[in-house]
Enzyme design. Sequence first.
Site, PDB file in Angstrom:
ATOM      1  N   GLU A  62     -22.129 -75.460  47.036  1.00  0.00           N
ATOM      2  CA  GLU A  62     -22.600 -76.559  47.881  1.00  0.00           C
ATOM      3  C   GLU A  62     -22.252 -77.918  47.290  1.00  0.00           C
ATOM      4  O   GLU A  62     -22.277 -78.093  46.071  1.00  0.00           O
ATOM      5  CB  GLU A  62     -24.128 -76.477  48.026  1.00  0.00           C
ATOM      6  CG  GLU A  62     -24.574 -75.223  48.736  1.00  0.00           C
ATOM      7  CD  GLU A  62     -26.050 -74.891  48.539  1.00  0.00           C
ATOM      8  OE1 GLU A  62     -26.653 -74.320  49.454  1.00  0.00           O
ATOM      9  OE2 GLU A  62     -26.588 -75.180  47.452  1.00  0.00           O
ATOM     10  N   ASP A 233     -33.637 -70.699  49.701  1.00  0.00           N
ATOM     11  CA  ASP A 233     -32.938 -71.972  49.866  1.00  0.00           C
ATOM     12  C   ASP A 233     -31.563 -71.819  50.500  1.00  0.00           C
ATOM     13  O   ASP A 233     -30.676 -72.643  50.299  1.00  0.00           O
ATOM     14  CB  ASP A 233     -32.840 -72.708  48.506  1.00  0.00           C
ATOM     15  CG  ASP A 233     -32.101 -71.875  47.454  1.00  0.00           C
ATOM     16  OD1 ASP A 233     -31.719 -70.724  47.760  1.00  0.00           O
ATOM     17  OD2 ASP A 233     -31.905 -72.381  46.342  1.00  0.00           O
TER      18      ASP A 233
HETATM   19  N1  LIG Z   1     -35.370 -75.279  45.849  1.00  0.00           N
HETATM   20  C1  LIG Z   1     -34.598 -75.770  44.909  1.00  0.00           C
HETATM   21  O1  LIG Z   1     -34.433 -76.978  44.799  1.00  0.00           O
HETATM   22  C2  LIG Z   1     -33.949 -74.838  43.937  1.00  0.00           C
HETATM   23  C3  LIG Z   1     -33.345 -75.342  42.781  1.00  0.00           C
HETATM   24  C4  LIG Z   1     -32.827 -74.445  41.849  1.00  0.00           C
HETATM   25  C5  LIG Z   1     -32.870 -73.071  42.104  1.00  0.00           C
HETATM   26  N2  LIG Z   1     -33.425 -72.624  43.272  1.00  0.00           N
HETATM   27  C6  LIG Z   1     -33.504 -71.186  43.556  1.00  0.00           C
HETATM   28  O2  LIG Z   1     -34.496 -70.645  42.713  1.00  0.00           O
HETATM   29  C7  LIG Z   1     -34.235 -69.257  42.506  1.00  0.00           C
HETATM   30  C8  LIG Z   1     -34.391 -68.917  41.050  1.00  0.00           C
HETATM   31  O3  LIG Z   1     -33.373 -69.536  40.299  1.00  0.00           O
HETATM   32  P1  LIG Z   1     -33.174 -69.175  38.757  1.00  0.00           P
HETATM   33  O4  LIG Z   1     -32.096 -70.059  38.260  1.00  0.00           O
HETATM   34  O5  LIG Z   1     -34.492 -69.149  38.062  1.00  0.00           O
HETATM   35  O6  LIG Z   1     -32.642 -67.671  38.919  1.00  0.00           O
HETATM   36  P2  LIG Z   1     -32.670 -66.495  37.836  1.00  0.00           P
HETATM   37  O7  LIG Z   1     -31.699 -65.471  38.323  1.00  0.00           O
HETATM   38  O8  LIG Z   1     -32.493 -67.057  36.460  1.00  0.00           O
HETATM   39  O9  LIG Z   1     -34.165 -65.903  37.914  1.00  0.00           O
HETATM   40  C9  LIG Z   1     -34.671 -65.281  39.054  1.00  0.00           C
HETATM   41  C10 LIG Z   1     -35.745 -64.260  38.628  1.00  0.00           C
HETATM   42  O10 LIG Z   1     -36.338 -63.717  39.817  1.00  0.00           O
HETATM   43  C11 LIG Z   1     -36.635 -62.352  39.539  1.00  0.00           C
HETATM   44  N3  LIG Z   1     -36.815 -61.649  40.820  1.00  0.00           N
HETATM   45  C12 LIG Z   1     -35.877 -61.320  41.750  1.00  0.00           C
HETATM   46  N4  LIG Z   1     -36.464 -60.686  42.795  1.00  0.00           N
HETATM   47  C13 LIG Z   1     -37.790 -60.638  42.520  1.00  0.00           C
HETATM   48  C14 LIG Z   1     -38.918 -60.113  43.209  1.00  0.00           C
HETATM   49  N5  LIG Z   1     -38.779 -59.509  44.380  1.00  0.00           N
HETATM   50  N6  LIG Z   1     -40.142 -60.259  42.642  1.00  0.00           N
HETATM   51  C15 LIG Z   1     -40.305 -60.864  41.439  1.00  0.00           C
HETATM   52  N7  LIG Z   1     -39.261 -61.375  40.729  1.00  0.00           N
HETATM   53  C16 LIG Z   1     -38.028 -61.260  41.263  1.00  0.00           C
HETATM   54  C17 LIG Z   1     -35.445 -61.876  38.726  1.00  0.00           C
HETATM   55  O11 LIG Z   1     -35.734 -60.694  38.000  1.00  0.00           O
HETATM   56  C18 LIG Z   1     -35.204 -63.090  37.804  1.00  0.00           C
HETATM   57  O12 LIG Z   1     -35.900 -62.979  36.588  1.00  0.00           O
HETATM   58  C19 LIG Z   1     -32.837 -69.017  43.056  1.00  0.00           C
HETATM   59  O13 LIG Z   1     -32.963 -68.368  44.298  1.00  0.00           O
HETATM   60  C20 LIG Z   1     -32.255 -70.413  43.220  1.00  0.00           C
HETATM   61  O14 LIG Z   1     -31.307 -70.457  44.255  1.00  0.00           O
HETATM   62  C21 LIG Z   1     -33.966 -73.477  44.182  1.00  0.00           C
END
Ligand SMILES: NC(=O)c1ccc[n+]([C@@H]2O[C@H](COP(=O)([O-])OP(=O)(O)OC[C@H]3O[C@@H](n4cnc5c(N)ncnc54)[C@H](O)[C@@H]3O)[C@@H](O)[C@H]2O)c1
Length: 350
Positions: A62, A233
């Site tokens: 993005e 997101d």
């Molecule tokens: N809204 C925003 O502004 C914003 C900004 C950054 C990241 N994000 C989103 O946040 C999310 C997390 O990002 P990250 O960098 O921490 O990712 P990451 O991959 O480092 O961590 C995600 C965690 O979620 C866990 N997980 C997956 N499915 C699960 C479930 N059903 N129940 C419980 N735990 C579960 C995984 O085991 C992992 O530990 C991503 O989807 C990312 O796109 C959003």
Amino acid sequence: MLPKLNVVPFVSVDSMMKLVNTVGVERFLVELAGFVEADFKRWESFDKTPRVASHSAEGVIELMPTSDGEVYGFKYVNGHPKNTREGRQTVTAFGVLADVGTGYPVLLTEMTILTALRTAATSALAAKYLAPKGARTMAIIGNGAQSEFQALAFKALLGVDRLRLHDIDSSASRRCARNLADFGFEVTICSTVEEVMLGAEIVTTVTADKQNATILTDNMVGPGIHINAVGGDCPGKTELHADILRRSGIFVEYPPQTRVEGEIQQLPVDYPVTELWQVMTGAAEGRVNSRQITLFDSVGFAIEDFSALRYVREQLARTGLYEELDLLADPDEPRDLFGMLLRANQPAAA
Ligand SMILES: NC(=O)c1ccc[n+]([C@@H]2O[C@H](COP(=O)([O-])OP(=O)(O)OC[C@H]3O[C@@H](n4cnc5c(N)ncnc54)[C@H](O)[C@@H]3O)[C@@H](O)[C@H]2O)c1
């Protein structure tokens, strides 16, 4: 001294880590939230557009641009939930600020760490307006890269000091707890979502999965809770059952983007939502009573990155934590770009 027109200040990952550690992570989050709040309060002075997304089977890339008429900023960011299996980050990013008057970039910086900080700062800022007063207990579902930043922002801005952690991979919860050991939290690791919700006044969902997941169902969410939904997101990537949305006061960043990417993609396109910036300016109400469920349907908007870039730029002169990047061609005569190329191939004058 003439400015070096070829040079753009560059903040590497190493410099960013030094900068955050020099300022202190909690102070950084508080100051950054202050910049986000100031920019949200002048929302109408920004050029706004939903981010430009290029989707693939495994993820999304993005571009997130905005401008306040004086400074232009954009972020490049990806989201690839399967990346961690190959040792890569789910989310990586870098960003640029530029002077609108000349079009010249004035900052190039890593934004992988900065995105985690700005996302957490924005979440906690939203919660300052929406969460139940005096809330101290937060559940975090999804304990990956973003999770510690979220915890620390809620501590620094709201005083949250009791954490309940849950992840489908319990090693992620243990790592999160270990990383936060010296920050004054009381931490409980929970093996189920039902357990993690017990006593939580705020719940942050920050999981990564490229599908319409149901991390929380309606029966798990009691009255008065604040939901900080961060992980949903992208189109087809949500975390909450739609019944929760129908019981909640819903607060969003920029509706044209959130209606496509956020939890509310599950609702009709005209479903009423409140824009967060209006709560900050006092034009709209935040939480209306102690039994209301409030939901910040976070997707991440360009103005938050702009605020983060602005904040980092302000730290540079004081800290010197940047490098000079030779990024812009700067011939002696501006129209003699090719001449500069030819001269570069000549042996240096004796
Ligand atoms: N809204 C925003 O502004 C914003 C900004 C950054 C990241 N994000 C989103 O946040 C999310 C997390 O990002 P990250 O960098 O921490 O990712 P990451 O991959 O480092 O961590 C995600 C965690 O979620 C866990 N997980 C997956 N499915 C699960 C479930 N059903 N129940 C419980 N735990 C579960 C995984 O085991 C992992 O530990 C991503 O989807 C990312 O796109 C959003």
